[in-house]
Design a protein around this motif. Sequence first.
Motif, PDB file in Angstrom:
ATOM      1  N   GLU A  57       0.836  -1.205   0.000  1.00 25.39           N
ATOM      2  CA  GLU A  57       0.000   0.000   0.000  1.00 25.39           C
ATOM      3  C   GLU A  57       0.870   1.254   0.000  1.00 25.39           C
ATOM      4  O   GLU A  57       0.562   2.235  -0.683  1.00 25.39           O
ATOM      5  CB  GLU A  57      -0.913  -0.009   1.229  1.00 25.39           C
ATOM      6  CG  GLU A  57      -1.594   1.319   1.540  1.00 25.39           C
ATOM      7  CD  GLU A  57      -2.432   1.859   0.403  1.00 25.39           C
ATOM      8  OE1 GLU A  57      -2.612   3.082   0.352  1.00 25.39           O
ATOM      9  OE2 GLU A  57      -2.909   1.068  -0.442  1.00 25.39           O
ATOM     10  N   ALA A  58       1.965   1.233   0.758  1.00 28.91           N
ATOM     11  CA  ALA A  58       2.872   2.383   0.798  1.00 28.91           C
ATOM     12  C   ALA A  58       3.501   2.617  -0.575  1.00 28.91           C
ATOM     13  O   ALA A  58       3.613   3.770  -1.033  1.00 28.91           O
ATOM     14  CB  ALA A  58       3.958   2.159   1.840  1.00 28.91           C
ATOM     15  N   ILE A  59       3.904   1.550  -1.252  1.00 28.26           N
ATOM     16  CA  ILE A  59       4.486   1.681  -2.583  1.00 28.26           C
ATOM     17  C   ILE A  59       3.465   2.254  -3.555  1.00 28.26           C
ATOM     18  O   ILE A  59       3.769   3.172  -4.333  1.00 28.26           O
ATOM     19  CB  ILE A  59       4.999   0.314  -3.081  1.00 28.26           C
ATOM     20  CG1 ILE A  59       6.187  -0.140  -2.229  1.00 28.26           C
ATOM     21  CG2 ILE A  59       5.391   0.377  -4.548  1.00 28.26           C
ATOM     22  CD1 ILE A  59       6.608  -1.569  -2.487  1.00 28.26           C
ATOM     23  N   PHE A  60       2.241   1.740  -3.495  1.00 30.16           N
ATOM     24  CA  PHE A  60       1.209   2.233  -4.397  1.00 30.16           C
ATOM     25  C   PHE A  60       0.897   3.697  -4.106  1.00 30.16           C
ATOM     26  O   PHE A  60       0.622   4.474  -5.027  1.00 30.16           O
ATOM     27  CB  PHE A  60      -0.068   1.399  -4.270  1.00 30.16           C
ATOM     28  CG  PHE A  60      -1.123   1.815  -5.251  1.00 30.16           C
ATOM     29  CD1 PHE A  60      -1.114   1.323  -6.542  1.00 30.16           C
ATOM     30  CD2 PHE A  60      -2.113   2.711  -4.888  1.00 30.16           C
ATOM     31  CE1 PHE A  60      -2.080   1.716  -7.455  1.00 30.16           C
ATOM     32  CE2 PHE A  60      -3.079   3.112  -5.801  1.00 30.16           C
ATOM     33  CZ  PHE A  60      -3.064   2.613  -7.084  1.00 30.16           C
ATOM     34  N   LEU A  61       0.926   4.101  -2.853  1.00 32.46           N
ATOM     35  CA  LEU A  61       0.658   5.494  -2.506  1.00 32.46           C
ATOM     36  C   LEU A  61       1.664   6.421  -3.178  1.00 32.46           C
ATOM     37  O   LEU A  61       1.280   7.452  -3.742  1.00 32.46           O
ATOM     38  CB  LEU A  61       0.712   5.673  -0.991  1.00 32.46           C
ATOM     39  CG  LEU A  61       0.664   7.125  -0.490  1.00 32.46           C
ATOM     40  CD1 LEU A  61      -0.669   7.770  -0.844  1.00 32.46           C
ATOM     41  CD2 LEU A  61       0.914   7.184   1.007  1.00 32.46           C
ATOM     42  N   PHE A  62       2.946   6.068  -3.125  1.00 31.36           N
ATOM     43  CA  PHE A  62       3.950   6.916  -3.770  1.00 31.36           C
ATOM     44  C   PHE A  62       3.739   6.952  -5.282  1.00 31.36           C
ATOM     45  O   PHE A  62       3.940   7.990  -5.916  1.00 31.36           O
ATOM     46  CB  PHE A  62       5.357   6.421  -3.437  1.00 31.36           C
ATOM     47  CG  PHE A  62       5.858   6.902  -2.108  1.00 31.36           C
ATOM     48  CD1 PHE A  62       6.586   8.083  -2.017  1.00 31.36           C
ATOM     49  CD2 PHE A  62       5.592   6.199  -0.941  1.00 31.36           C
ATOM     50  CE1 PHE A  62       7.050   8.534  -0.789  1.00 31.36           C
ATOM     51  CE2 PHE A  62       6.058   6.646   0.288  1.00 31.36           C
ATOM     52  CZ  PHE A  62       6.780   7.822   0.369  1.00 31.36           C
ATOM     53  N   HIS A  63       3.341   5.840  -5.879  1.00 31.50           N
ATOM     54  CA  HIS A  63       3.041   5.841  -7.307  1.00 31.50           C
ATOM     55  C   HIS A  63       1.820   6.706  -7.603  1.00 31.50           C
ATOM     56  O   HIS A  63       1.759   7.385  -8.630  1.00 31.50           O
ATOM     57  CB  HIS A  63       2.789   4.417  -7.797  1.00 31.50           C
ATOM     58  CG  HIS A  63       4.018   3.568  -7.766  1.00 31.50           C
ATOM     59  ND1 HIS A  63       3.995   2.218  -8.071  1.00 31.50           N
ATOM     60  CD2 HIS A  63       5.315   3.851  -7.475  1.00 31.50           C
ATOM     61  CE1 HIS A  63       5.221   1.718  -7.964  1.00 31.50           C
ATOM     62  NE2 HIS A  63       6.033   2.692  -7.596  1.00 31.50           N
ATOM     63  N   ALA A  64       0.846   6.689  -6.702  1.00 29.86           N
ATOM     64  CA  ALA A  64      -0.389   7.448  -6.912  1.00 29.86           C
ATOM     65  C   ALA A  64      -0.167   8.954  -6.815  1.00 29.86           C
ATOM     66  O   ALA A  64      -1.024   9.725  -7.261  1.00 29.86           O
ATOM     67  CB  ALA A  64      -1.444   7.017  -5.886  1.00 29.86           C
ATOM     68  N   THR A  65       0.958   9.385  -6.269  1.00 29.00           N
ATOM     69  CA  THR A  65       1.212  10.831  -6.178  1.00 29.00           C
ATOM     70  C   THR A  65       1.338  11.465  -7.560  1.00 29.00           C
ATOM     71  O   THR A  65       1.191  12.679  -7.697  1.00 29.00           O
ATOM     72  CB  THR A  65       2.495  11.118  -5.382  1.00 29.00           C
ATOM     73  OG1 THR A  65       3.617  10.470  -5.997  1.00 29.00           O
ATOM     74  CG2 THR A  65       2.351  10.615  -3.946  1.00 29.00           C
TER      75      THR A  65
END
Length: 268
Positions: A180-188
């Motif tokens: 989820e943390a990795i996806f959050l950074f991608h979602a930025t």
Amino acid sequence: MSCWETIADYSLRSIGIGSRLLPKENFTLCQQFTLIGSGMIWNIYFGVFALLSGFFFAVTLAVGKNAKNPLFRKPAEWFIFLFRGSPLFIQFFFAYYLFLSLKQVVPIFAPFTAAWIGALVVLFFNTAAYSGEIFFGALLSIPKGDIEAADAYGMSGWNRFRRITFPTMLRLAWPAYTNEAIFLFHATTLVYFSGFPAWRQKGDALYYANYFADKTFNPFIPYPILAGYFIVLTLILIGLFGLANTRLHRHMPKEARRKIRYRPNLIR
């Protein structure tokens, strides 16, 4: 202009330090690497602050959803359902126009119409909802024997949660929370497409990648550079979360420790 001069002029441009004018012609690889890397400062800013603040809210949501009292359970359930059930892209646009409307009534909401705080609020709520569901699932997976052992030792309430429930929940949820943390950074990167304006043309990494792609009519240089930066960022996150995972499982034998594996979310 040498590459070192380019780095000195543009490496901090995204936060208002250095040259104000973007290059107009004769674009070099050094310029593209430097400016796109400068824009990554904003992506890291969004990811770090949304993740840190969202973690504590996610734990609150998980505990609320696991509560027997409907006054705590229902708000947590509906919040998680709302932000997990709607696309992040739509949340950005809805929040922007909501803050824009509130700004007309309450001037204190004026800063929320800018990307640096408005988009951060959306990312905070979004990751808190997804992480809250992850933590809730971990709460349900806690072995009953652990709770019964805590009761046998006379632990209850906050003491049991702090020493038994919370650490066990983290150990169970950490691999999924890492993804989820990795996806959050991608979602930025979606902040660029949202209604939130960049401050004085000082946008995130995708802002600069798109600038070079438009000027050179060649997207096959700036976008792979952008992807490379995010790959490096992902490796750093996996390393940091792996260290935290090792710390969480330090009391277990090596063969029983759960390793972090990156499982990308193809559809969210």
